[in-house]
Design an enzyme around this catalytic site. Structure first.
Site, short mmCIF file in Angstrom:
data_model
loop_
_atom_site.label_atom_id
_atom_site.label_comp_id
_atom_site.label_asym_id
_atom_site.label_seq_id
_atom_site.Cartn_x
_atom_site.Cartn_y
_atom_site.Cartn_z
N LYS A 1 0.59 -1.20 -0.42
CA LYS A 1 0.18 -0.36 0.08
C LYS A 1 0.79 1.21 0.22
O LYS A 1 1.15 1.05 0.54
CB LYS A 1 -0.96 -0.72 1.06
CG LYS A 1 -2.39 1.07 1.45
CD LYS A 1 -3.17 0.48 2.67
CE LYS A 1 -4.38 1.08 2.37
NZ LYS A 1 -4.51 1.37 3.59
C1 E4P Z 1 -8.24 2.11 3.58
O1 E4P Z 1 -7.11 2.11 3.53
C2 E4P Z 1 -8.52 3.11 4.71
O2 E4P Z 1 -7.28 3.21 5.12
C3 E4P Z 1 -8.78 2.69 5.37
O3 E4P Z 1 -10.26 2.95 4.89
C4 E4P Z 1 -9.04 4.81 5.74
O4 E4P Z 1 -10.28 4.64 6.54
P1 E4P Z 1 -10.69 5.59 8.26
O5 E4P Z 1 -11.69 7.66 7.11
O6 E4P Z 1 -11.81 5.85 8.23
O7 E4P Z 1 -10.09 5.73 8.72
#
Ligand code: E4P
Length: 217
Positions: free
Chosen positions: A87
């Site tokens: 990622k």
């Molecule tokens: C997933 O890949 C993201 O990091 C995550 O969905 C972020 O979510 P949030 O906005 O609730 O922190």
């Protein structure tokens, strides 16, 4: 639409996996920190444990922000397990690194996507997934779902292989709309996944069936 769970909590990952509908897991540094995971060895072990629990793509986020550090970290993460997807944040060096990973057979998830332009660039670099953050867009007074619809149109017209991974999910409605608008994947906390089960008429109907079943005995 594939279902990923958006957490580093092992109990929640197990619970979602036991439903039999889980296709993968996404994590981020905030989610890892929430579980008290700290230090390179502990982080790597945690990713390995998740990979052993769930058969599917597991997103592991790099912490570096320069091309060299992103590539170095990503190589180590990708070697932990074949299901690891590296990622990478949507920044200039992140795009360069995604292109490098693409050319070297390492799959990527470009995170922190808030516009169609960012998603197009990540797709051009060969990202396996782009992660538009629906909830955070909504939180800012914009419409996260509009972005999913826009990406869905663009990716279809352009025949991009990159998958749209709807992230930052806050509720059941986000999941349903992501499916309706053609997201390939939705990554959700456990609560909205379980929320999909619920309808008051189901509860009322089941109570009546159970009550009536007593008359049959
Ligand atoms: C997933 O890949 C993201 O990091 C995550 O969905 C972020 O979510 P949030 O906005 O609730 O922190």
């Amino acid at each position: 639409m594939k279902f990923f769970i958006d957490t580093a909590n092992l109990a929640q990952i197990k619970e979602a996996n036991e439903l039999g509908i889980l296709d993968g897991v996404t994590t981020n540094p905030s989610l890892m920190a929430r579980e008290g995971i700290a230090g390179e060895a502990a982080i790597q072990q945690h990713y390995k444990t998740i990979c052993e629990l769930v058969e599917g793509d597991i997103s592991a986020e790099v912490l570096g922000t320069t091309f060299d550090s992103i590539v170095a970290e990503g190589k180590v993460l990708a070697e932990l397990h074949p299901n690891i997807v590296v990622k990478v944040p949507m920044i200039k060096d992140g795009i360069k690194a995604i292109k490098w990973f693409t050319d070297n057979g390492i799959r990527t998830n470009c995170t922190l996507i808030f516009s169609a332009g960012q998603a197009i660039l990540a797709a051009k670099a060969g990202a396996t997934y782009v992660s538009p953050f629906i909830g955070r867009i909504d939180d800012s007074g914009w419409d996260g779902m509009q972005l999913i619809q826009q990406l869905s149109n663009i990716f279809t017209i352009q025949h991009y292989k990159t998958e749209i991974l709807a992230a930052s999910i806050r509720n059941v409605n986000h999941i349903i709309m992501a499916a309706e608008m053609g997201a390939h994947v939705c990554t959700c906390p456990l609560e909205p996944i379980l929320g999909l089960l619920k309808h008051p008429l189901t509860d009322i109907g089941l109570a009546k069936f159970l009550d009536d079943s007593k008359k049959m005995q």
